[in-house]
Design an enzyme around this catalytic site. Structure first.
Site, PDB file in Angstrom:
ATOM      1  N   HIS A 239       0.838  -1.211   0.000  1.00  0.00           N
ATOM      2  CA  HIS A 239       0.000   0.000   0.000  1.00  0.00           C
ATOM      3  C   HIS A 239       0.874   1.263   0.000  1.00  0.00           C
ATOM      4  O   HIS A 239       0.689   2.170  -0.808  1.00  0.00           O
ATOM      5  CB  HIS A 239      -0.857   0.073   1.266  1.00  0.00           C
ATOM      6  CG  HIS A 239      -1.683  -1.131   1.570  1.00  0.00           C
ATOM      7  ND1 HIS A 239      -2.822  -1.445   0.884  1.00  0.00           N
ATOM      8  CD2 HIS A 239      -1.544  -2.086   2.530  1.00  0.00           C
ATOM      9  CE1 HIS A 239      -3.361  -2.532   1.413  1.00  0.00           C
ATOM     10  NE2 HIS A 239      -2.603  -2.942   2.402  1.00  0.00           N
TER      11      HIS A 239
HETATM   12  C1  BDR Z   1      -3.000   1.109   5.249  1.00  0.00           C
HETATM   13  O1  BDR Z   1      -3.177   0.721   6.611  1.00  0.00           O
HETATM   14  C2  BDR Z   1      -1.996   0.119   7.092  1.00  0.00           C
HETATM   15  O2  BDR Z   1      -2.258  -1.165   7.524  1.00  0.00           O
HETATM   16  C3  BDR Z   1      -0.979   0.129   5.981  1.00  0.00           C
HETATM   17  O3  BDR Z   1       0.288   0.518   6.481  1.00  0.00           O
HETATM   18  C4  BDR Z   1      -1.514   1.112   4.976  1.00  0.00           C
HETATM   19  O4  BDR Z   1      -0.998   2.407   5.172  1.00  0.00           O
HETATM   20  C5  BDR Z   1      -3.785   0.164   4.367  1.00  0.00           C
HETATM   21  O5  BDR Z   1      -5.143   0.211   4.691  1.00  0.00           O
END
Ligand code: BDR
Ligand code: CA
Length: 316
Positions: A239
């Site tokens: 992500h």
């Molecule tokens: C986001 O939430 C966190 O778990 C990850 O680091 C990312 O930024 C994804 O939903």
């Protein structure tokens, strides 16, 4: 090459850590500071994880501590942390550095760098938007000084905490609403695109074979993620690294500009990013929204950045 001044605001976190490493070795970026925020785990962990990682890799980049709780809400209610482990970095244990955090808060660091960079500073938030919203509220002139914000959060469709809401936005929806209304040029790299940015065991083997300390850390985190996935958890989804990649090279994704706001009050939809993908909606578009991913180009970028760790002195 003229380096672009950026601040990465993070809640380090497994995928945040990989994003930080890719960013540190991207020659396009002049990382002015890392600012930390509560998110994946409590602030004390996100902050220590960030400082320990950056110092362990030999960088002296400022690390400034930010918000311990959301803008209005009292706390983030976690239901156990299967995604990032109890302290945020999965099974990775980093040496504790004795180097200090930067003396200013995240908000004041953002403002200080915005002034210093004279309109060129870009922000890459990869956690809840709390620090950014607090900075915008504390310094009304900041909006004119930030070139753009490219953030990980939200989604055109779907969520990972509720049916409608992605974690970073769900964790502090009021902060997101302040950022959407700020007038600062925005790009949203949302969950429906980042879910396609998965690295595989073969990618992990390639990265491990690069052999640097940095590449091995990335590979160890990826192994934790792949194991998590095998046990029914989230895949090795990049992500946050994709968000850094999109800031550097927007052509990694296809984007469209829409009007976007955040639902703050819905009983079932709090934290939903409302992307007005209909011409019936009259508000002016305020945010580019990533819609499709070029996975091949993303993988080439992230591996190239990590491979740069073999030439470290050039970038320090
Ligand atoms: C986001 O939430 C966190 O778990 C990850 O680091 C990312 O930024 C994804 O939903
Ligand atoms: Ca994150």
């Amino acid at each position: 090459m003229i380096k672009r001044p950026v601040i990465i605001d993070c809640d380090t976190g497994t995928d945040d850590a990989i994003a930080l490493i890719a960013a540190l070795y991207s020659p396009e970026l002049d990382i002015r500071a890392f600012t930390t925020v509560v998110g994946n785990v409590a602030l004390k962990y996100t902050s220590r994880n960030t400082l320990n990682l950056v110092r362990h890799l030999g960088f002296d980049t400022k690390v400034a501590v930010g918000a311990p709780k959301p803008v209005l809400r009292e706390e983030i209610i976690y239901s156990g942390n299967k995604t990032h482990g109890d302290t945020g970095l999965g099974s990775l244990v980093l040496p504790e550095t004795d180097k200090p955090f930067y003396e200013k808060t995240a908000v004041e660091t953002i403002y200080e760098e915005a002034v210093t960079c004279g309109g060129e500073l870009e922000l890459i938030p990869i956690g809840p938007l709390t620090n950014i919203a607090l900075a915008v509220m504390a310094h009304p002139d900041l909006k004119e000084m930030i070139k753009q914000i490219v953030f990980m959060g939200g989604a055109k469709y779907g969520g990972n905490i509720t049916t409608t809401s992605e974690f970073n936005i769900w964790a502090d929806p009021e902060a997101a609403r302040i950022v959407f209304a700020s007038g600062i040029p925005l790009t949203m790299v949302g969950l429906d695109v980042t879910r396609k940015a998965a690295l595989s065991s073969q990618d992990t083997a390639e990265i491990r074979a690069m052999g640097t300390k940095d590449a091995v850390i990335v590979a160890d985190i990826l192994d934790f993620m792949l194991d998590r996935h095998a046990k029914g958890g989230e895949d090795a989804l990049m992500h946050d690294a994709l968000t850094v990649g999109v800031c550097i090279n927007p052509s990694l994704v296809k984007m469209t500009k829409y009007y976007v706001d955040c639902e703050c009050s819905g009983k079932y939809t709090s934290g939903h990013t409302m992307v007005a993908a209909t011409k019936l909606f009259r508000n002016e578009p305020n945010c580019f929204v990533a819609e499709e991913l070029d996975l091949t180009a993303f993988k080439a970028w992230i591996k190239g950045a990590i491979a740069n760790s073999a030439k470290k002195p050039r970038f320090l």
